[in-house]
Write an enzyme that holds these catalytic residues in place. Structure first.
Site, PDB file in Angstrom:
ATOM      1  N   LYS A 186       0.878  -1.175   0.000  1.00 41.02           N
ATOM      2  CA  LYS A 186       0.000   0.000   0.000  1.00 41.02           C
ATOM      3  C   LYS A 186       0.917   1.228   0.000  1.00 41.02           C
ATOM      4  O   LYS A 186       1.432   1.636   1.034  1.00 41.02           O
ATOM      5  CB  LYS A 186      -0.882  -0.021   1.260  1.00 41.02           C
ATOM      6  CG  LYS A 186      -2.192   0.726   1.158  1.00 41.02           C
ATOM      7  CD  LYS A 186      -2.073   2.212   0.892  1.00 41.02           C
ATOM      8  CE  LYS A 186      -1.713   2.992   2.135  1.00 41.02           C
ATOM      9  NZ  LYS A 186      -1.425   4.415   1.829  1.00 41.02           N
ATOM     10  N   GLY A 219      -4.509   6.021   3.956  1.00 43.69           N
ATOM     11  CA  GLY A 219      -4.105   5.316   5.169  1.00 43.69           C
ATOM     12  C   GLY A 219      -5.262   4.740   5.972  1.00 43.69           C
ATOM     13  O   GLY A 219      -5.304   3.533   6.228  1.00 43.69           O
ATOM     14  N   GLY A 244       2.478   4.459  13.322  1.00 45.85           N
ATOM     15  CA  GLY A 244       3.099   3.179  13.668  1.00 45.85           C
ATOM     16  C   GLY A 244       2.415   2.537  14.875  1.00 45.85           C
ATOM     17  O   GLY A 244       2.164   1.328  14.894  1.00 45.85           O
ATOM     18  N   GLU A 261       9.605   1.295  10.963  1.00 45.88           N
ATOM     19  CA  GLU A 261      10.701   2.235  10.742  1.00 45.88           C
ATOM     20  C   GLU A 261      10.054   3.604  10.780  1.00 45.88           C
ATOM     21  O   GLU A 261       9.347   3.994   9.864  1.00 45.88           O
ATOM     22  CB  GLU A 261      11.366   1.921   9.393  1.00 45.88           C
ATOM     23  CG  GLU A 261      12.736   2.503   9.281  1.00 45.88           C
ATOM     24  CD  GLU A 261      12.694   3.866   8.644  1.00 45.88           C
ATOM     25  OE1 GLU A 261      12.656   4.859   9.421  1.00 45.88           O
ATOM     26  OE2 GLU A 261      12.696   3.952   7.427  1.00 45.88           O
ATOM     27  N   CYS A 295      13.779  10.341   7.016  1.00 46.71           N
ATOM     28  CA  CYS A 295      13.636  10.016   8.436  1.00 46.71           C
ATOM     29  C   CYS A 295      14.954  10.122   9.185  1.00 46.71           C
ATOM     30  O   CYS A 295      14.979  10.461  10.357  1.00 46.71           O
ATOM     31  CB  CYS A 295      13.054   8.627   8.581  1.00 46.71           C
ATOM     32  SG  CYS A 295      13.865   7.428   7.520  1.00 46.71           S
ATOM     33  N   PHE A 398      10.557  17.452   9.283  1.00 47.82           N
ATOM     34  CA  PHE A 398      10.515  16.846   7.940  1.00 47.82           C
ATOM     35  C   PHE A 398      10.540  17.920   6.859  1.00 47.82           C
ATOM     36  O   PHE A 398       9.700  17.957   5.964  1.00 47.82           O
ATOM     37  CB  PHE A 398       9.286  15.940   7.802  1.00 47.82           C
ATOM     38  CG  PHE A 398       9.625  14.552   7.318  1.00 47.82           C
ATOM     39  CD1 PHE A 398      10.471  13.739   8.046  1.00 47.82           C
ATOM     40  CD2 PHE A 398       9.105  14.058   6.132  1.00 47.82           C
ATOM     41  CE1 PHE A 398      10.790  12.456   7.614  1.00 47.82           C
ATOM     42  CE2 PHE A 398       9.421  12.775   5.671  1.00 47.82           C
ATOM     43  CZ  PHE A 398      10.268  11.984   6.427  1.00 47.82           C
TER      44      PHE A 398
END
Ligand code: NAI
Ligand code: MG
Length: 502
Positions: A186, A219, A244, A261, A295, A398
């Protein structure tokens, strides 16, 4: 490949779901668009998969697993993975351009990423013929044979982020296939194009139907359906830690294996014995690569007292010189952010940093160049005199924003470096070899870079401490996360021991 200053004028591409070896529309008939972050032009109309499509994809993946993929000759799996690597390489220019158009990733970087995606397939093709169990001699009297069978898990679900779509898709796919699993991927909703091209590559390489399936979608719908699915044996997830955690919660339906991760706020520790130019070059590379959307970016720059001002002068001067522009241009070093949402997030953090009292040394807004006014661009931005308690030191932004923190000595650097919820990467710049290795032991991070940054290879484990997640991707230990062991005991004694004889 296009190097002109605008996107190629092709009509928007169309991508369908890929399952059971065929491309098809979503059951709902819904689609979504993906845009070029440089000018917001629509690049593709993509089928929007949701729960019903995930259901079909998992059924296809299970059937392919039961139908023989799990027991294919390892040499056949290796051959197919090598074929996929070749096709990635043959289509590298197109793949790189699609990555640039989807993510806004500079062309030079996208090209490198595509080549490493081919490497990932080659690395795992090598492993396919070397995955097996071991024999275990009995510790007790008598003649027994003990051995293990290393078996694939079954159906593996991959959920990937938008910052490096093709390389993330390969990390989720190549090792899982090498180990004999089938895959449902996905991809991130912002950047589905190269994952769909990987589906085409799998089909062209002759991968059996259902072995690799790709369901683009959102998502909370497609992603959640995959994470919850009772017939999925493992989820490999990359994204933010909040998501996560949700994935872990959803995985409990059938206690599937999960590897995560997640994010980072990695300390880049610069000691006063460095060559200043080399240290600055490394700091720029660690911070601004992919516009800071990695990341493992080195976003907390810990600089020793005695070179603090000198380092900052040079770092700011070099940051201002970075060529920010259209990512299709091979000379561009920093492109736009992926989305308007991401740009607003970065802007919000710039305001927070100013409110918190950090000193803004450069950047802080959108570039003035009118050619870039439609895109999600943000200037290279540096905050100095940051204290490690500030939000801009603790939270993952980010984007191209560095937080510079002063430190006094080794202990101080380790204390500040580890004082964060994350633990993905850390870096040390020094010419003192003893100090470098002392710190490598003390830093709580899954990867420690010494006088380098972003060195990530298919053969070396990558993953986090703390809220950066668990499990490792890449490297031989990943096989542990994608297979399970079965212990077999055989009695070789001529006479069977009869404990219940009267
Ligand atoms: P995200 O963690 O929400 O998305 C990552 C993947 O998870 C996507 O494929 C998404 O569709 C999927 N997902 C989202 N919600 C889900 C759910 N409830 N169940 C199952 N799957 C789900 O990250 P997002 O929204 O793309 O970005 C948010 C922030 O996360 C960014 O601003 C960035 O700061 C950070 N980020 C960190 C990454 C990293 O590698 N550390 C990668 C991407 C984003
Ligand atoms: Mg999200």
């Amino acid at each position: 490949m296009t190097t002109a200053a605008s996107a190629p004028e092709t009509p928007a591409r169309r991508y369908q779901l890929f399952m059971n070896g065929k491309f098809c529309d979503a059951k709902s008939g819904k689609t979504f668009e993906t845009i070029f972050p440089h000018d917001r032009s629509v690049q593709a109309v993509v089928a929007e998969g949701d729960k019903a499509d995930i259901e079909d994809a998992v059924v296809a993946a299970r059937a392919a697993y039961d139908g023989g993929w799990g027991t294919t000759l390892p040499s056949e799996r290796a051959r197919l993975l090598l074929r996929m690597a070749d096709l990635i390489e043959e289509r590298a220019q197109d793949l790189a351009q699609l990555e640039t158009l989807d993510v806004g990733m500079p062309a030079f970087l996208a090209t490198g990423m595509v080549m490493s995606a081919a490497d990932v397939f080659r690395y795992w093709a090598g492993w396919a013929t070397k995955i097996h169990g071991f024999t275990s001699p009995s510790m007790q009297p008598g003649d027994y044979l003990g051995y293990t069978l290393r078996e694939p898990l079954g159906v593996v679900g991959g959920i990937t982020p938008w910052n490096g779509p093709l390389i993330m898709a390969t990390w989720k796919t190549a090792p899982a296939l090498a180990c004999g699993n089938t895959v449902v991927l996905k991809p991130a909703e912002h950047t589905p194009m190269t994952a769909m091209e990987l589906a085409r590559i799998a089909a062209d390489a002759g991968l059996p139907e259902g072995v690799f399936n790709v369901v683009p979608g959102f998502g909370p719908t497609a992603g959640a359906a995959l994470a919850q699915h009772p017939d999925v044996n493992k989820i490999a997830f990359t994204g933010e830690y909040v998501t996560g955690r949700l994935v872990v919660q959803m995985s409990t339906s059938n206690l599937k294996t999960v590897t995560l991760e997640l994010g980072g706020k990695s300390p880049h520790i610069i000691f006063d014995d460095v060559d200043l130019d080399a240290a600055v070059a490394n700091a720029l590379f660690g911070l601004y690569t992919n516009t800071g959307q990695i990341c493992s970016a080195g976003t907390r720059l810990l600089v020793q007292d005695s070179i603090y001002d000198r380092f900052l002068d040079r770092f700011v001067e070099r940051s201002k010189q970075i060529k920010v522009g259209n990512p299709l241009d091979f000379a561009t070093r920093m492109g736009p952010l992926v989305s308007e949402e991401q740009l607003r997030k970065v802007e919000r953090y710039v305001q927070i940093g100013q409110r918190e009292g950090a000193r803004l040394l450069c950047g802080g807004g959108q570039p003035k160049d009118p050619e870039l006014s439609k895109g999600f661009y943000h200037e290279p931005t540096i905050f100095a005199d940051v204290s490690n308690q500030m939000q801009i030191a603790q939270e993952e932004i980010f984007g191209p924003v560095g937080s510079v923190i002063r430190f006094t000595d080794e202990d101080d650097a380790v204390r500040i470096g580890n004082d964060v919820i994350y633990g993905l990467a850390a870096g040390i710049q020094t010419r003192d070899v003893k100090r470098a290795h002392r710190l490598a032991k003390r830093l709580q991070a899954g990867t420690v870079w010494i006088n380098t940054w972003h060195k990530i290879e298919p053969n070396s484990p990558f993953g986090g401490y703390k809220l950066s997640g668990y499990g490792r991707e890449n490297g031989p230990t990943m096989i542990e996360h994608l297979t399970r062991l079965k212990q077999v005991w055989v009695d070789l004694n001529e006479f069977t021991m009869d404990l219940f004889a009267m």
